[in-house]
Design an enzyme around this catalytic site. Structure first.
Site, mmCIF file in Angstrom:
data_model
loop_
_atom_site.group_PDB
_atom_site.id
_atom_site.type_symbol
_atom_site.label_atom_id
_atom_site.label_comp_id
_atom_site.label_asym_id
_atom_site.label_seq_id
_atom_site.Cartn_x
_atom_site.Cartn_y
_atom_site.Cartn_z
ATOM 1 C CB CYS A 73 -0.968 0.010 1.184
ATOM 2 S SG CYS A 73 -2.122 -1.378 1.166
ATOM 3 C CB ALA A 74 4.083 2.110 0.420
#
Length: 132
Positions: A91-92
Site C-alpha cells: 500500500c505504498a
C-alpha cells in the site's frame, strides 16, 4: 445476522493475555527483536533497510530490498526455508515510485518470535544476497 460471539470471546482472551503480560513488556520484546534484526541486516552487503535505521522508529516490522533481486524472488527463496515474509508494494506504491523502488520485502514479528528466528531470517537473506 448472527453475532460473532466466538470472535468477541477470542478478542477478550487476547486482550486479557496482553494485559497480563503488560504492554510495556510486549513493546520491549518487539524493540529488542527489531534492534537485533536491524543489526543483522546491516551486516549483509547489498541489503537496504527502508525507513529509519533506528530500531525505536520501528514496531516489529522491517522492510528491505536486496540489490538485483526482485522482492518476490526473495520471498520464494525464504519460503522454501520455512521463513514467511511479505513481498510487494504494501500500500505504498506512490512513495515507492517516487524513490524508484520496484517493490520491497517486509518482515513482521512480535512477542511470539525468537532471536533464533531472526537469525534464520538474516541467514536466509544473506544467502539470497550471495546467490545473485
Amino acid at each position: 445476522r448472527t453475532v460473532n460471539a466466538a470472535g468477541a470471546v477470542g478478542l477478550a482472551a487476547a486482550i486479557q493475555y496482553l494485559n497480563t503480560l503488560g504492554m510495556e513488556n510486549v513493546h520491549r520484546a518487539e524493540q529488542e527483536l527489531t534492534a537485533y534484526l536491524i543489526k543483522g541486516m546491516q551486516s549483509i552487503p547489498h541489503v537496504h533497510l527502508l525507513g529509519s535505521a533506528r530500531p525505536d522508529n520501528h514496531t516489529g516490522i522491517a522492510s528491505f530490498t536486496v540489490d538485483r533481486v526482485h522482492p518476490h524472488d526473495i520471498s520464494e527463496i525464504l519460503s522454501s526455508d520455512g521463513i514467511d515474509i511479505r513481498a510487494g508494494h504494501h500500500c505504498a506504491q506512490p512513495v515507492m515510485d517516487r524513490f524508484g523502488i520496484q517493490g520491497m520485502v517486509r518482515a513482521s514479528f512480535g512477542l511470539y518470535n525468537t532471536k533464533e528466528e531472526v537469525d534464520a531470517l538474516v541467514a536466509g537473506v544473506k544467502r539470497v544476497s550471495q546467490m545473485f
